[in-house]
Each structure stands twice: as C-alpha cells, then as structure tokens.
Design an enzyme around this catalytic site. Structure first.
Site, PDB file in Angstrom:
ATOM      1  N   ARG A 120      -5.312  10.889 -31.707  1.00 20.87           N
ATOM      2  CA  ARG A 120      -6.481  11.702 -31.508  1.00 20.87           C
ATOM      3  C   ARG A 120      -6.730  11.819 -33.076  1.00 20.87           C
ATOM      4  O   ARG A 120      -8.341  12.003 -33.472  1.00 20.87           O
ATOM      5  CB  ARG A 120      -7.206  12.091 -31.324  1.00 20.87           C
ATOM      6  N   GLN A 126     -10.058   7.646 -35.679  1.00 19.68           N
ATOM      7  CA  GLN A 126     -11.650   8.123 -34.790  1.00 19.68           C
ATOM      8  C   GLN A 126     -12.348   6.761 -33.630  1.00 19.68           C
ATOM      9  O   GLN A 126     -12.272   6.636 -33.186  1.00 19.68           O
ATOM     10  CB  GLN A 126     -12.242   9.083 -35.695  1.00 19.68           C
ATOM     11  N   ASP A 129     -11.317   5.500 -30.563  1.00 19.29           N
ATOM     12  CA  ASP A 129     -10.985   6.699 -29.550  1.00 19.29           C
ATOM     13  C   ASP A 129     -11.807   6.805 -28.679  1.00 19.29           C
ATOM     14  O   ASP A 129     -12.514   7.482 -28.382  1.00 19.29           O
ATOM     15  CB  ASP A 129     -11.088   8.481 -30.759  1.00 19.29           C
ATOM     16  N   SER A 132     -12.380   9.562 -25.787  1.00 22.48           N
ATOM     17  CA  SER A 132     -13.487  10.187 -27.018  1.00 22.48           C
ATOM     18  C   SER A 132     -14.405   9.878 -26.363  1.00 22.48           C
ATOM     19  O   SER A 132     -15.948  10.436 -26.325  1.00 22.48           O
ATOM     20  CB  SER A 132     -13.549  10.920 -28.610  1.00 22.48           C
ATOM     21  N   TYR A 227      -4.559  19.324 -27.318  1.00 25.03           N
ATOM     22  CA  TYR A 227      -4.696  20.071 -26.145  1.00 25.03           C
ATOM     23  C   TYR A 227      -4.517  21.299 -25.033  1.00 25.03           C
ATOM     24  O   TYR A 227      -3.925  22.116 -26.146  1.00 25.03           O
ATOM     25  CB  TYR A 227      -3.974  18.925 -25.442  1.00 25.03           C
TER      26      TYR A 227
HETATM   27  P1  NAD Z   1      -9.876  17.385 -22.334  1.00 25.80           P
HETATM   28  O1  NAD Z   1     -10.438  16.085 -21.915  1.00 25.80           O
HETATM   29  O2  NAD Z   1      -8.265  17.082 -21.857  1.00 25.80           O
HETATM   30  O3  NAD Z   1      -9.454  18.673 -21.887  1.00 25.80           O
HETATM   31  C1  NAD Z   1     -11.272  19.281 -21.855  1.00 25.80           C
HETATM   32  C2  NAD Z   1     -11.046  20.459 -22.334  1.00 25.80           C
HETATM   33  O4  NAD Z   1     -10.539  21.750 -21.127  1.00 25.80           O
HETATM   34  C3  NAD Z   1     -10.031  21.150 -23.645  1.00 25.80           C
HETATM   35  O5  NAD Z   1     -11.466  21.634 -23.996  1.00 25.80           O
HETATM   36  C4  NAD Z   1      -8.784  22.179 -23.058  1.00 25.80           C
HETATM   37  O6  NAD Z   1      -8.616  23.345 -24.264  1.00 25.80           O
HETATM   38  C5  NAD Z   1     -10.027  22.570 -21.607  1.00 25.80           C
HETATM   39  N1  NAD Z   1      -8.822  23.164 -20.731  1.00 25.80           N
HETATM   40  C6  NAD Z   1      -7.907  23.154 -20.505  1.00 25.80           C
HETATM   41  N2  NAD Z   1      -7.435  23.557 -19.183  1.00 25.80           N
HETATM   42  C7  NAD Z   1      -8.368  24.655 -18.946  1.00 25.80           C
HETATM   43  C8  NAD Z   1      -7.799  25.739 -18.257  1.00 25.80           C
HETATM   44  N3  NAD Z   1      -7.066  26.628 -17.713  1.00 25.80           N
HETATM   45  N4  NAD Z   1      -8.981  26.525 -18.306  1.00 25.80           N
HETATM   46  C9  NAD Z   1     -10.443  26.772 -19.142  1.00 25.80           C
HETATM   47  N5  NAD Z   1     -10.036  25.059 -19.711  1.00 25.80           N
HETATM   48  C10 NAD Z   1      -9.445  23.986 -20.073  1.00 25.80           C
HETATM   49  O7  NAD Z   1      -9.527  17.099 -24.155  1.00 25.80           O
HETATM   50  P2  NAD Z   1     -10.941  16.235 -24.780  1.00 25.80           P
HETATM   51  O8  NAD Z   1     -12.430  16.892 -25.055  1.00 25.80           O
HETATM   52  O9  NAD Z   1      -9.944  15.145 -24.315  1.00 25.80           O
HETATM   53  O10 NAD Z   1     -10.536  17.369 -26.476  1.00 25.80           O
HETATM   54  C11 NAD Z   1      -9.732  17.714 -26.545  1.00 25.80           C
HETATM   55  C12 NAD Z   1      -9.355  17.668 -28.267  1.00 25.80           C
HETATM   56  O11 NAD Z   1      -8.676  18.001 -29.069  1.00 25.80           O
HETATM   57  C13 NAD Z   1     -10.010  18.561 -28.419  1.00 25.80           C
HETATM   58  O12 NAD Z   1     -10.255  19.742 -29.239  1.00 25.80           O
HETATM   59  C14 NAD Z   1     -10.945  17.828 -29.298  1.00 25.80           C
HETATM   60  O13 NAD Z   1     -11.992  18.221 -29.897  1.00 25.80           O
HETATM   61  C15 NAD Z   1      -9.420  17.088 -29.895  1.00 25.80           C
HETATM   62  N6  NAD Z   1     -10.282  16.143 -30.416  1.00 25.80           N
HETATM   63  C16 NAD Z   1     -10.181  15.636 -32.472  1.00 25.80           C
HETATM   64  C17 NAD Z   1     -10.116  15.036 -32.194  1.00 25.80           C
HETATM   65  C18 NAD Z   1      -9.923  14.777 -33.901  1.00 25.80           C
HETATM   66  O14 NAD Z   1      -9.400  15.526 -34.528  1.00 25.80           O
HETATM   67  N7  NAD Z   1     -10.373  13.685 -34.184  1.00 25.80           N
HETATM   68  C19 NAD Z   1     -10.842  13.358 -31.631  1.00 25.80           C
HETATM   69  C20 NAD Z   1     -10.420  14.214 -30.471  1.00 25.80           C
HETATM   70  C21 NAD Z   1     -10.605  14.951 -29.724  1.00 25.80           C
END
Ligand code: NAD
Length: 413
Positions: A120, A126, A129, A132, A227
């Site tokens: 991702r 992007q 994804d 997302s 993550y």
């Molecule tokens: P996810 O669905 O895996 O998890 C959701 C959130 O839960 C995460 O922010 C994680 O830190 C949090 N989490 C996990 N365990 C936890 C705990 N014990 N207590 C509190 N919070 C907890 O995450 P996601 O939405 O799929 O995204 C993960 C990361 O990937 C994010 O930083 C997102 O911005 C990033 N991302 C980046 C890109 C990119 O660079 N283009 C694209 C998509 C996502």
C-alpha cells in the site's frame, strides 16, 4: 482474453466486483468482459446496464470459466470446483487469515491474486488499494450507524425547547477507517477524540478534527508496512486500564483497531463498558467470531449491556453501501488488472514489487513469500577444493582425519 465477474457467494454480500462504468476501460484494453446474470442485483445494477456497457451477460458456469475471474470476496468450494487449471482469480482473498484456501486454489492450478496484499505504500499502487477504499466506506458508515443508534443529537442544538450539548465521540484506531469515522462524526457536529497505538497518526487525526489522546502506559507500537504490531499481554492490560477512564467520559465509541493477520485487539473491556453511562453506544468494526475490539460484541448483531450500553458488532459495513463500495472496488480491481495485462493477455512478472505482493499462488504452488514454505537450500556446486593449505586447528580442538575444517563462512557440509 475473457475477464468475468461472478455473483458473490458469501451470505449477505451485496457488492459486485465490476460496475458497468468500468466495462469500457477493460474492453478498450482488448479484453472480453463476461458478467454472470444477476451479479449486480445487490448493488442495483441490472444485467441490461452491463450489456449496454459492452459486457456479455452469461450463466454462472460460463462466468466461472473465464480466463480471469473477478470477485470481491473469496470463491466458495463450489466455485473452486468449477474452475480449471490456468485460470486466475482476483479478489480480497485474505490469504494471511485463510492459507487453506490458498492451498486449495494452488491445488486446483488457479492463480490467486489478492487485492488485500497490495504493497500500500507504493505510490503506483494507490488506485488499486481496495483495503483503503472499503475502509473509507466502513468508517463513514460506522459514524452514521452510531449517530442512528444514539438516543440524543450529535450536534450542539439550541432550540426553543432547550439546548442539546454535542455528543462526545471517541474513535479508537485512526487508520483509514478511523480517520473517515472522525471526519464523518465531526461533520455531524460531534466533539471527537481519537487514540491509536501509532503516535504518528496524531497529526492525521487532528487534521480531520479530533483531539488526540496520548496514553502514558503504552509506548509506540508501529509494526511493518505502516501497520501496528500486536501488543504484549502487559502492554495490552495497561492500555485497557488507561483507556477505560477515557471511554467512560464518552457517549459514543467507534473502534476500528486491526493488526494484520491477527484477531482484533480488545480495547474496550467489560469493566470499561460497565463504567459507561446508560444510553452510550459502541460501534465495533473489529467484531469477529474470535472476538472484537469491544467485549461482548457479536458480528452483525446489536446487544445491550446490563447497564444500558448498546454494542453494535459492525463487521461487514462496505456491503451495506453496495453501490458506492462496488464502484470504488471496480476502479481498484480494474487498475490492478490493467497493470497485469499486456496486449490483451495476462503477463505476470514477480520481479515487479507490486505483482510479487499480490500474486499468492501460481503454477500449482503457493508462491507468496508470506506463505510459501522456504525453498530447499541449493546443494553447493561440486568444485575442486582450492589449493590452499588447511588452516591450523585452534588450540584445544582436534580435526579427525577426513573431517572438514570450519571455514570463515561457516561449516562446509
Ligand atoms: P488497519 O485497518 O490495519 O488498523 C486500523 C488502525 O488500528 C491502525 O491505525 C492501527 O495502528 C490501529 N491499531 C492496531 N492495534 C491497536 C491497538 N492495540 N490500539 C490502538 N490502535 C490500534 O489500518 P489501515 O487503516 O489499513 O492503515 C494502516 C496504515 O497504513 C495507516 O497508517 C495508513 O495511513 C497506512 N496506509 C498508507 C497508505 C499509503 O502510504 N499510501 C495507504 C493506505 C494505508
């Protein structure tokens, strides 16, 4: 090459992998598009709308025989049984949580390409994804569901009949879904706080209008690929205790915390729920049969605790907005498919980082590095021994006649 779309088999799944709007782009790339009759019903997309866009509407059997089968979720046993070696299937296949399915697809000779394995952070990934795009929908819907279940207003309202204070909403987990939940709850007028175990999300949460809560008992817990990592038992207990006091001060809690390939972490304990006021609402997006982010949540069900807290197990929210979710998913899956197609044919290249990320099975084997058994070590080529004097054994060691001495690189076997 025939690219086909099948009706999703999972109970309650209303999304479809391709919408009519996306058909033209695939046809322009030299692909024939086949759509199973009724595939779009759940998203109010008729067979006629696909036909008008240039797709052929076919039976399930014909759709399952396509060279590349597009799905949203996973193929069921009957679908795999109807597929033949050499086909490819693209979907959110969940290989990390369902390695048995991958073994089954490999045994069937089907190339499994999983959208949830997209690297991702690659900028060119992007548009593909789907995690997302679907998380955005889920986060939005979670906030709307919370507002619907809450017996008071989200916004501050000043009326002749009295003043309503704004709801206090807490969002736990500020990934893609959490940020969208914050933004939506804010747009509805709530006062929103947020927490995540990755402190780098603080600025993102603040930028969409939340006050970020920083816990003192748990340090940063970022893992691989942006993550979170799973917390240790001690960290988890400390986090739950400290969070409980914050949870009690909120009317609505929306939980979105996930750790890839693991069961969702428990953030809202029984004791935390007992400390909430009657009429409070929890929407648990992590609800699963193994347990969710909130104690007692049941996927797809609403339960009310003894002290009057409504706990909504909101496991499959994107499917509750099938038109938006299908349109976004169709863009993601089309972008990936067009990346894999050259001159109207599927041309896979696992030297490409993006493709190596999504291709899970190929040529009858599970090939993804996260799942494939380690390759057996290559036997060292037989070369004549270099004409070097044997090193002197170290003091205190003996080398038996015929036993090779240790080399600088390790033992010669
Ligand atoms: P996810 O669905 O895996 O998890 C959701 C959130 O839960 C995460 O922010 C994680 O830190 C949090 N989490 C996990 N365990 C936890 C705990 N014990 N207590 C509190 N919070 C907890 O995450 P996601 O939405 O799929 O995204 C993960 C990361 O990937 C994010 O930083 C997102 O911005 C990033 N991302 C980046 C890109 C990119 O660079 N283009 C694209 C998509 C996502």
């Amino acid at each position: 090459m025939k690219v086909s779309v099948v009706k999703e088999a999972a109970p309650g799944e209303r999304r479809v992998a391709l919408v009519p709007e996306a058909v033209g782009k695939l046809r322009a790339a030299g692909l024939d598009v086949l759509v199973e009759s009724g595939a779009g019903d759940g998203a109010w997309l008729t067979d006629d709308s696909y036909a008008e866009a240039g797709a052929s509407v076919v039976s399930r059997g014909e759709a399952l025989a396509g060279d590349v089968v597009l799905m949203v979720g996973k193929p069921d046993e009957a679908a795999i049984g109807a597929m033949h070696p050499g086909q490819a299937v693209i979907g959110l296949l969940g290989p990390l949580t369902d390695p048995e399915l991958m073994a089954r697809l490999a045994a069937a000779g089907v190339t499994a390409i999983s959208l949830d394995m997209i690297p991702r952070t690659l900028p060119r990934a992007q548009p593909m994804d789907a995690l997302s795009s679907q998380a955005n929908i889920a986060g939005y819907k979670a906030a709307v569901i919370a507002a619907g279940a809450f017996g008071r207003f989200f916004p501050l309202l000043i009326t002749a009949a009295g003043t309503a204070r704004p709801a206090r909403v807490l969002v736990l987990g500020t990934g893609v879904a959490g940020l969208q939940a914050i933004g939506t709850a804010r747009r509805l007028g709530a006062v929103v706080s947020a927490y995540d175990v990755r402190p780098e999300t603080k600025t993102e949460a603040e930028s969409v209008g939340a006050t970020f809560i920083e816990l003192t008992s748990v340090g940063p817990a970022g893992g691989e690929g942006g993550y979170a990592r799973a917390l240790t038992d001690e960290e988890r207990a400390a986090q739950q205790d400290e969070l409980a006091a914050h949870i009690a001060r909120h009317d609505v809690v929306i939980t979105t915390a996930q750790v890839p390939g693991r069961r969702p972490p428990l953030l809202v304990t029984d004791d935390a729920i007992k400390a909430m006021a009657a009429g409070s609402v929890i929407v648990d997006m992590g609800a699963s049969t193994l347990g969710g982010n909130a104690a007692g949540s049941v996927p797809g069900e609403t339960v009310v605790s003894e002290n009057g807290v409504t706990i909504i197990g909101a496991g499959a929210l994107p499917s509750t907005m099938p038109a938006a979710a299908s349109a976004m998913y169709a863009r993601n899956v089309s972008a990936l498919l067009l990346h894999l197609v050259k001159d109207g044919q599927l041309m896979l290249d696992t030297e490409d980082e993006l493709q190596a990320g999504v291709i899970v099975t190929r040529d009858g084997a599970v090939v993804h590095r996260a799942l494939a058994p380690p390759a057996p070590e290559e036997p060292a080529p037989e070369e004549p021994a270099p004409e070097e004097p044997e090193p002197e054994p170290e003091a205190g060691t003996t080398v038996e006649p015929g036993e090779p001495a240790a080399s600088a690189e390790g033992n010669l076997q």
